[in-house]
Design a protein around this motif. Structure first.
Motif, PDB file in Angstrom:
ATOM      1  N   SER A  93      44.237  26.797  48.080  1.00  0.00           N
ATOM      2  CA  SER A  93      44.784  25.337  47.283  1.00  0.00           C
ATOM      3  C   SER A  93      44.731  25.889  45.640  1.00  0.00           C
ATOM      4  CB  SER A  93      43.955  24.510  47.602  1.00  0.00           C
ATOM      5  OG  SER A  93      42.728  24.928  47.901  1.00  0.00           O
ATOM      6  N   PHE A  94      45.304  27.185  44.821  1.00  0.00           N
ATOM      7  CA  PHE A  94      44.831  27.534  43.761  1.00  0.00           C
ATOM      8  C   PHE A  94      46.168  26.733  43.207  1.00  0.00           C
ATOM      9  CE2 PHE A  94      42.480  31.050  43.581  1.00  0.00           C
ATOM     10  CZ  PHE A  94      41.338  31.018  44.109  1.00  0.00           C
ATOM     11  N   GLN A  95      46.119  25.935  41.937  1.00  0.00           N
ATOM     12  CA  GLN A  95      47.102  25.531  40.808  1.00  0.00           C
ATOM     13  C   GLN A  95      47.424  26.333  40.794  1.00  0.00           C
ATOM     14  OE1 GLN A  95      46.865  22.693  38.901  1.00  0.00           O
ATOM     15  NE2 GLN A  95      46.899  22.909  36.935  1.00  0.00           N
ATOM     16  N   ILE A  96      49.378  27.043  40.707  1.00  0.00           N
ATOM     17  CA  ILE A  96      49.602  28.399  39.953  1.00  0.00           C
ATOM     18  C   ILE A  96      51.217  27.521  38.675  1.00  0.00           C
ATOM     19  CG2 ILE A  96      51.067  29.992  40.737  1.00  0.00           C
ATOM     20  CD1 ILE A  96      49.486  30.333  42.760  1.00  0.00           C
ATOM     21  N   PRO A 150      45.307  20.056  45.226  1.00  0.00           N
ATOM     22  CA  PRO A 150      46.059  19.148  46.535  1.00  0.00           C
ATOM     23  C   PRO A 150      44.360  18.910  46.381  1.00  0.00           C
ATOM     24  CG  PRO A 150      46.351  20.900  47.461  1.00  0.00           C
ATOM     25  CD  PRO A 150      45.662  21.788  46.550  1.00  0.00           C
ATOM     26  N   VAL A 151      43.406  19.678  46.374  1.00  0.00           N
ATOM     27  CA  VAL A 151      41.543  19.099  46.067  1.00  0.00           C
ATOM     28  C   VAL A 151      40.490  19.279  45.420  1.00  0.00           C
ATOM     29  CG1 VAL A 151      41.821  19.686  49.206  1.00  0.00           C
ATOM     30  CG2 VAL A 151      41.244  21.860  47.388  1.00  0.00           C
ATOM     31  N   GLY A 152      39.788  18.736  45.157  1.00  0.00           N
ATOM     32  CA  GLY A 152      38.856  18.528  44.137  1.00  0.00           C
ATOM     33  C   GLY A 152      37.201  18.891  44.669  1.00  0.00           C
ATOM     34  N   PHE A 153      36.348  19.533  44.012  1.00  0.00           N
ATOM     35  CA  PHE A 153      34.959  18.991  44.312  1.00  0.00           C
ATOM     36  C   PHE A 153      34.915  17.965  43.308  1.00  0.00           C
ATOM     37  CE2 PHE A 153      30.487  20.653  45.357  1.00  0.00           C
ATOM     38  CZ  PHE A 153      30.444  20.605  46.903  1.00  0.00           C
ATOM     39  N   PRO A 154      34.098  16.738  44.173  1.00  0.00           N
ATOM     40  CA  PRO A 154      33.842  16.042  42.487  1.00  0.00           C
ATOM     41  C   PRO A 154      32.078  16.458  41.421  1.00  0.00           C
ATOM     42  CG  PRO A 154      33.904  14.373  44.677  1.00  0.00           C
ATOM     43  CD  PRO A 154      33.601  15.801  44.809  1.00  0.00           C
ATOM     44  N   LEU A 155      31.900  17.356  41.991  1.00  0.00           N
ATOM     45  CA  LEU A 155      30.387  17.761  41.452  1.00  0.00           C
ATOM     46  C   LEU A 155      30.968  18.951  40.120  1.00  0.00           C
ATOM     47  CD1 LEU A 155      27.250  18.411  40.752  1.00  0.00           C
ATOM     48  CD2 LEU A 155      27.324  20.381  42.405  1.00  0.00           C
ATOM     49  N   PHE A 156      32.302  19.433  40.058  1.00  0.00           N
ATOM     50  CA  PHE A 156      33.161  20.180  39.602  1.00  0.00           C
ATOM     51  C   PHE A 156      34.621  19.777  38.224  1.00  0.00           C
ATOM     52  CE2 PHE A 156      30.677  22.869  42.413  1.00  0.00           C
ATOM     53  CZ  PHE A 156      29.810  23.855  41.574  1.00  0.00           C
ATOM     54  N   THR A 157      33.985  18.921  38.666  1.00  0.00           N
ATOM     55  CA  THR A 157      35.596  17.594  38.252  1.00  0.00           C
ATOM     56  C   THR A 157      35.255  17.685  37.498  1.00  0.00           C
ATOM     57  OG1 THR A 157      36.811  17.067  40.145  1.00  0.00           O
ATOM     58  CG2 THR A 157      37.382  16.054  39.064  1.00  0.00           C
TER      59      THR A 157
END
Length: 229
Positions: free
Chosen positions: A25-28, A34-41
């Protein structure tokens, strides 16, 4: 960009063998993660979400600056074993803490507030001043700023250089202390991973509590000591 930086996706076999997993799910280019972890956002992304500018990470293209926040968070949790930068006493929702950018740790003349209970205050005190200032630049929002310190975030290359410098200082201190502890004004506890007391200030005498079951050390100018306690 990784986008979804998450400690569970780093598998460490040894100091020189590290694997990244769940890498689908990397951004290229213009294909979003399409996903994320709130702590690291990053806080600016949380703000956009709360303002209704997007409802799903698949609608968002992250920037390098967004990723730099996640990288700084990961490095902080490595230096402060497992503790995120905005965890604090009295803090509740992690997203609220990130948006408020209240960094609880003391740096220089700035006093700490609501530092998590446990060893974290001691571990923080034993980091080098330079490393503390690096983290403060990223995580501590000054009263007159409103841009979430985006321009202050260190790049990956800058963090690499800072960590190499930290390693150099640690090796230098250890070599000097092994050779002659009296020639270097460094608290040996600065080399410990889990110190149990605050770092001694240079050239200040300390005394040990003589009460039953008490082995705390106090600086000679500590108000409690001056008050006769």
């Amino acid at each position: 960009l990784i986008g979804d930086i998450n400690p569970n996706n780093f598998l460490v076999v040894s100091p020189i063998e590290v694997y990244l997993v769940d890498t689908d799910s990397f951004q290229i280019d213009d294909l979003p993660c399409p996903v994320g972890f709130p702590l690291f956002t990053a806080p600016e992304i949380h703000m956009q979400h709360r303002q209704g500018k997007f409802s799903d990470y698949a609608e968002l293209l992250r920037s390098k600056e967004n990723e730099y926040f996640a990288v700084a968070t990961l490095i902080f949790m490595l230096m402060m074993p497992g503790k995120p930068p905005y965890t604090q006493q009295g803090g509740e929702d992690i997203v609220d803490n990130i948006l408020e950018m209240h960094f609880p740790y003391a740096v220089g003349e700035r006093h700490g507030e609501n530092v998590p209970e446990g060893a974290w205050r001691f571990i923080w005190s034993h980091l080098t001043r330079r490393m503390k200032e690096n983290f403060s630049k990223v995580f501590n929002k000054e009263d007159d700023k409103s841009d979430f310190n985006i321009s202050e975030r260190l790049s990956v290359e800058q963090w690499k250089n800072e960590l190499l410098e930290y390693k150099r200082v640690m090796k230098m201190w250890k070599a000097e202390l092994d050779r002659d502890p009296l020639t270097l004004d460094v608290d040996p506890y600065s080399l410990e991973l889990y110190p149990t007391r605050l770092k001694h200030r240079p050239s200040i005498p300390y005394v040990t509590c003589k009460g039953d079951g008490c082995d705390r050390e106090y600086a000679i100018d500590d108000p409690a000591l001056k008050a006769g306690y």
